[in-house]
Design a protein around this motif. Structure first.
Motif, mmCIF file in Angstrom:
data_model
loop_
_atom_site.group_PDB
_atom_site.id
_atom_site.type_symbol
_atom_site.label_atom_id
_atom_site.label_comp_id
_atom_site.label_asym_id
_atom_site.label_seq_id
_atom_site.Cartn_x
_atom_site.Cartn_y
_atom_site.Cartn_z
ATOM 1 N N ILE A 147 13.393 53.892 32.892
ATOM 2 C CA ILE A 147 12.508 54.955 32.429
ATOM 3 C C ILE A 147 12.888 56.266 32.719
ATOM 4 O O ILE A 147 13.359 56.726 33.744
ATOM 5 C CB ILE A 147 11.058 54.503 32.953
ATOM 6 C CG1 ILE A 147 10.567 53.251 32.647
ATOM 7 C CG2 ILE A 147 9.946 55.748 32.250
ATOM 8 C CD1 ILE A 147 10.619 52.770 31.313
ATOM 9 N N HIS A 148 12.998 57.142 31.914
ATOM 10 C CA HIS A 148 13.534 58.695 31.889
ATOM 11 C C HIS A 148 12.096 59.265 32.063
ATOM 12 O O HIS A 148 11.318 59.473 30.932
ATOM 13 C CB HIS A 148 14.390 58.803 30.895
ATOM 14 C CG HIS A 148 15.686 58.098 31.046
ATOM 15 N ND1 HIS A 148 16.827 59.052 31.448
ATOM 16 C CD2 HIS A 148 15.873 57.046 30.543
ATOM 17 C CE1 HIS A 148 17.817 57.975 31.155
ATOM 18 N NE2 HIS A 148 17.419 57.091 30.676
ATOM 19 N N GLN A 149 11.879 59.776 32.976
ATOM 20 C CA GLN A 149 10.536 60.769 33.237
ATOM 21 C C GLN A 149 11.245 62.251 32.949
ATOM 22 O O GLN A 149 12.176 62.613 33.475
ATOM 23 C CB GLN A 149 9.925 60.791 34.589
ATOM 24 C CG GLN A 149 9.483 59.196 35.056
ATOM 25 C CD GLN A 149 8.377 58.771 34.271
ATOM 26 O OE1 GLN A 149 7.812 59.726 33.536
ATOM 27 N NE2 GLN A 149 7.848 57.519 34.270
ATOM 28 N N GLU A 150 10.207 62.913 32.269
ATOM 29 C CA GLU A 150 10.621 64.355 31.996
ATOM 30 C C GLU A 150 10.848 64.974 33.555
ATOM 31 O O GLU A 150 10.048 64.979 34.101
ATOM 32 C CB GLU A 150 9.466 65.178 31.212
ATOM 33 C CG GLU A 150 9.772 66.505 30.890
ATOM 34 C CD GLU A 150 8.642 67.090 30.103
ATOM 35 O OE1 GLU A 150 8.835 68.202 29.259
ATOM 36 O OE2 GLU A 150 7.488 66.139 29.583
ATOM 37 N N ALA A 172 16.799 60.076 36.064
ATOM 38 C CA ALA A 172 16.690 58.729 36.197
ATOM 39 C C ALA A 172 17.360 57.850 37.474
ATOM 40 O O ALA A 172 18.232 58.335 37.771
ATOM 41 C CB ALA A 172 17.078 58.037 34.831
ATOM 42 N N GLY A 215 12.528 56.158 22.744
ATOM 43 C CA GLY A 215 11.462 57.074 23.582
ATOM 44 C C GLY A 215 12.300 57.311 24.900
ATOM 45 O O GLY A 215 13.190 57.829 24.752
ATOM 46 N N ASP A 216 11.237 57.020 25.851
ATOM 47 C CA ASP A 216 11.807 57.170 27.181
ATOM 48 C C ASP A 216 12.471 55.859 28.026
ATOM 49 O O ASP A 216 12.784 56.292 29.226
ATOM 50 C CB ASP A 216 10.549 57.820 28.069
ATOM 51 C CG ASP A 216 9.644 56.682 28.111
ATOM 52 O OD1 ASP A 216 9.661 55.745 27.542
ATOM 53 O OD2 ASP A 216 8.640 57.271 28.766
ATOM 54 N N GLU A 217 12.697 55.204 27.199
ATOM 55 C CA GLU A 217 13.238 53.776 27.872
ATOM 56 C C GLU A 217 14.515 53.545 27.325
ATOM 57 O O GLU A 217 15.031 53.766 26.360
ATOM 58 C CB GLU A 217 12.603 52.542 27.564
ATOM 59 C CG GLU A 217 11.036 52.444 27.804
ATOM 60 C CD GLU A 217 10.163 51.248 27.564
ATOM 61 O OE1 GLU A 217 9.548 50.745 28.381
ATOM 62 O OE2 GLU A 217 10.379 50.881 26.408
ATOM 63 N N GLN A 218 15.504 53.196 28.485
ATOM 64 C CA GLN A 218 16.891 52.706 28.191
ATOM 65 C C GLN A 218 17.428 51.508 28.331
ATOM 66 O O GLN A 218 17.096 51.227 29.685
ATOM 67 C CB GLN A 218 17.799 53.918 28.997
ATOM 68 C CG GLN A 218 19.352 53.319 28.590
ATOM 69 C CD GLN A 218 20.306 54.441 29.526
ATOM 70 O OE1 GLN A 218 19.930 55.591 30.016
ATOM 71 N NE2 GLN A 218 21.652 53.961 29.304
#
Length: 503
Positions: free
Chosen positions: A219-222, A226, A280-283
């Motif tokens: 999850i990539h948080q603003e 990460a 989105g924010d998921e890799q």
């Protein structure tokens, strides 16, 4: 001579060597200067051709990155003219065959980094030089035949390559949305989904592909870095015509110690491009592909859609939200494809459709009007080259616009009319009017005569046409219909004026 006359002395004529520089219409020099070819030995002629081919190769192949390729195609170019020298100048054309020249031209036109337009310009220039400075009429005739054949071959190769690029562009434009939509609607499990993706990518010239996934999406948080796990796993790969899938819990582990390269083929060198699989924010992981450089942008679009598909599989319960993401991704794909593959449908000069616009619309019309009577008109503006050479390219543009307007005036409003390029025009007409072909030819002739009678230009603006009638069938190949019309046009061109100059 003038000085001798003033001094009342007799003067004698003498022969002096001259240098002739041939330039294109833009002023660029095509080849280095050369002396007249008349009254020189065969050895001198051979040396002259060799020098001109070297200069030609330098101009054609200087942009090729690899020296090995430059040397190879230089040898092919030499072989082309060496064959002409041996067969025409030495053997005087006895039992001459175009087959060797076809082999050389096939190699030259097949290489994507050689401009077909430049190649044709350079070959034409040297062949015309040999024609102009050949003393024997038989040699001139044979060389003229070679020139005509070479121009037709290179032009046909260019047309074939353009049609191939358009088909490839259209395939890419619809590839990603169609294959992800099929997967979503098929209800396939994860193994079948990944295997299907790899096989479809292979059909789009991706030689091999490797899917690596994290145990859980990152999850990539603003505004935060990460946190990546220490391992990533090889889930599946396609290589050497074979698909391999590893079930969860049995997947080979990639760490900082062994690295990705430990799982890649080692039998010979490969070049891979990496694409991050995210939504989105998921890799979810990454995709390694062996893909040509020209297709990297296309693969970037594919990776975006694959990431959205993985998110859909993981969050099947949130179907509505995933559908919105897929729609957004489709918009991105359409915008990207408009940059990568869009070619304007209209020709700026004539304001008619261009080749792509015509092929798409005419093909659709044939498919949707099965059993209806149709006509295909194929036309050539008469002596466009003579107009350009004798009266300027602006005059040639005037002639092209005039013929375009003449076709619009004489053809039905719903006719699909295009300028294919150069002096070629084509039109597809659906009609069951009796004697339509004869009436159309009569109208075109009347319009042509009326225009030329009042036009103050020092040349005639006329068009030769071939009209082929048929009944629409969805199984028809539009290219074959064009060939039939072209064959009729070829016969009609024999009836045109020998020159468009007004006396």
């Amino acid at each position: 001579m003038r000085l001798c006359s003033v001094r009342e002395r007799s003067h004698k004529s003498c022969r002096m060597s001259a240098i002739f520089h041939q330039r294109s219409s833009c002023g660029c020099q095509l080849h280095t200067g050369f002396t007249t070819l008349r009254h020189i030995s065969m050895e001198q002629l051979h040396d002259f051709i060799h020098q001109q081919v070297d200069a030609m190769a330098e101009e054609l192949f200087s942009s090729i990155s690899y020296e090995k390729d430059r040397n190879y195609y230089t040898e092919v170019l030499h072989a082309y003219f060496e064959n002409i020298y041996e067969e025409i100048f030495i053997r005087k054309g006895t039992d001459f065959s175009n087959e060797p020249l076809i082999r050389y031209l096939r190699k030259l036109t097949a290489y994507p980094h050689i401009s077909g337009e430049m190649l044709l310009e350079q070959l034409t220039s040297l062949l015309r030089t040999l024609i102009n400075f050949s003393e024997e009429e038989l040699l001139q005739t044979q060389l003229s035949g070679i020139l005509s054949f070479t121009q037709q071959y290179v032009h046909s190769a260019d047309v074939f390559q353009l049609e191939k690029e358009i088909m490839d562009s259209n395939r890419k434009a619809w590839f990603v949305p169609s294959f992800t939509r099929d997967l979503i609607n098929s209800g396939a499990n994860f193994k079948e989904t990944i295997t299907h993706i790899m096989e479809r990518l292979h059909l789009m010239n991706v030689k091999s592909s490797f899917f690596f996934f994290f145990d859980k999406p990152v999850i990539h948080q603003e505004n935060e870095l990460a946190e990546y796990p220490d391992e990533i796993y090889l889930a599946a790969y396609y290589h050497d015509e074979k698909s391999v899938y590893h079930e969860p819990g049995k997947r080979p582990k990639v760490t900082t110690a062994n690295g990705f390269s430990s799982f890649l083929p080692k039998e010979h060198s490969h070049c891979y491009t990496s694409f991050i699989l995210f939504s989105g924010d998921e890799q979810f992981g990454l995709l390694l592909c062996e893909v040509e450089q020209k297709d990297i942008s296309f693969m970037q679009i594919c990776s975006l859609q694959i990431g959205a598909l993985l998110h859909f599989i993981q969050l099947n319960a949130s179907e509505r939200q995933i559908q919105k993401e897929l729609q957004d991704s489709m918009k991105v794909i359409q915008e990207q494809n408009s940059i990568l593959s869009y070619i304007s449908e209209y020709d700026d000069l004539s304001q008619l459709l261009n080749r792509r616009g015509f092929m798409e619309r005419a093909s659709h019309a044939i498919e949707s009007n099965s059993g209806k009577k149709a006509y295909l008109l194929f036309g050539d503006l008469d002596h466009l080259k003579e107009i350009n050479d004798c009266f300027s390219h602006l005059a040639g543009d005037f002639a092209l616009r005039t013929v375009s307007e003449r076709l619009r005036k004489c053809l039905p409003k719903d006719a699909i009319t295009a300028r294919l390029g150069g002096d070629e025009f084509v039109s597809f007409i659906l009609t069951d009017i009796p004697d339509f072909k004869e009436q159309l030819l009569k109208n075109l002739k009347a319009e042509s005569d009326a225009f030329n009678a009042v036009c103050d230009k020092p040349f005639y603006v006329e068009i030769s046409v071939g009209i082929y009638d048929f009944y629409c069938n969805p199984q028809m190949d539009l290219t074959d219909i064009l060939k039939h019309s072209d064959a009729i046009l070829y016969e009609e061109k024999a009836k045109r004026r020998s020159s468009i100059k007004k006396v």
